[in-house]
Design an enzyme around this catalytic site. Structure first.
Site, PDB file in Angstrom:
ATOM      1  CG  ASP A 117       9.455  67.369 100.557  1.00  0.00           C
ATOM      2  OD1 ASP A 117       8.770  67.210 102.141  1.00  0.00           O
ATOM      3  OD2 ASP A 117       9.102  68.165 100.347  1.00  0.00           O
ATOM      4  CB  SER A 167       6.257  74.509 102.878  1.00  0.00           C
ATOM      5  OG  SER A 167       6.294  73.085 103.757  1.00  0.00           O
ATOM      6  CG  HIS A 170       9.366  69.717 103.277  1.00  0.00           C
ATOM      7  ND1 HIS A 170       9.582  70.252 102.166  1.00  0.00           N
ATOM      8  CD2 HIS A 170       9.558  70.712 104.084  1.00  0.00           C
ATOM      9  CE1 HIS A 170       8.173  70.642 102.147  1.00  0.00           C
ATOM     10  NE2 HIS A 170       8.005  71.574 103.671  1.00  0.00           N
TER      11      HIS A 170
END
Length: 270
Positions: A222, A98, A250
């Site tokens: 995601d 991320s 995610h």
């Protein structure tokens, strides 16, 4: 083994160094708003397979110092450079999830990939976390602004809501609470200021500066960093390989952890 690395006067970053004698080194940078413990299910397995795994708590998160300033991608990439130099790392794999992926990309561009032989990006927030002209993917800037405002108003509620969109598969209540607690270990101002960098910064000009083999792992479902971001990374980074995770959101490092670990090890050994 855990210890601290000084990255600026009076600012220390926490490091967890597992299997320091390992055959190959992986430096992990976690995503927002957690800490290095996000990779628990990698740290359970990879050191047993002979890898040295180094988990970093980004400044403001986990056990690291929580200064009022220093949450730009440039500064966070500079923190990684300090860690690499202090530990004298060479020929290692830089891995980021991320915003950790965004920091890893900025490190590669800003520091010419110093010491890095391979790059691994997991659900990376790149080339832009938010929608911008010419790039209609990612979150709306207004939604990220609301997350920032909610951080200052009711951070526990914000974290709970973010956790609900983080994973695709069913989670047990105890696991959800564990994930929630990771976010609470950060400072409120750190959480908000790193979210501001996510909202306002981008890495379009950074992707083309990456010259090492790159693995892109990304969940098809995601909701935080939509899959088209991974496609853009694949198109922008030379020598890159994209592996879709069909049953993940995610949190692919947990939702399909066996596949995740195998893909990462295979990439490192290639």
């Amino acid at each position: 083994m855990g210890y601290y690395v000084i990255v600026e006067p009076n600012i220390k970053i926490y490091i967890e160094d597992l299997n320091p004698e390992g055959k190959k080194t992986i430096l992990f940078i976690h995503g927002w708003p957690a800490n290095h413990k996000l990779f628990e299910y990698q740290f359970d397995q990879l050191p047993q397979m002979g890898y040295r795994c180094i988990g970093v708590d980004i400044r403001g998160f986990g056990n690291s110092d929580k200064p009022w300033k220093g949450y730009s991608y440039n500064r966070l990439a500079d923190d990684i450079r300090c860690i690499v130099e202090t530990l004298r790392l060479q020929d290692f794999t830089l891995a980021g999830h991320s915003v950790g992926g965004a920091i890893a990309i900025r490190y590669m561009a800003r520091h010419n990939g110093y010491g890095v032989s391979k790059l691994a990006l997991f659900a990376a927030a790149a080339p832009s976390f938010t929608k911008v002209p010419g790039f209609p993917y990612g979150l709306n800037k207004e939604d990220v602004t609301k997350i920032i405002q909610d951080t200052y108003n009711d951070r526990p509620k914000m974290l709970q809501g973010f956790g609900d969109m983080f994973f695709f598969q069913y989670l047990t209540g105890p696991f959800s609470n564990w994930f929630f607690q990771l976010g609470l270990q950060a400072a409120g101002w750190s959480t908000a200021k790193l979210a501001t960098s996510l909202r306002d910064e981008n890495l379009f000009s950074d992707l083309g500066k990456i010259c090492v083999p790159t693995l892109i792992l990304h969940g098809v479902h995601d909701k935080v960093c939509p899959f088209p971001l991974a496609v853009a990374q694949k198109e922008g980074i030379k020598h890159s390989k994209l592996v879709p995770f069909e049953n993940s959101g995610h949190g692919l490092f947990y939702e399909q952890r066996d596949k995740f670990n195998k893909e990462l090890m295979k990439f490192i050994e290639e």
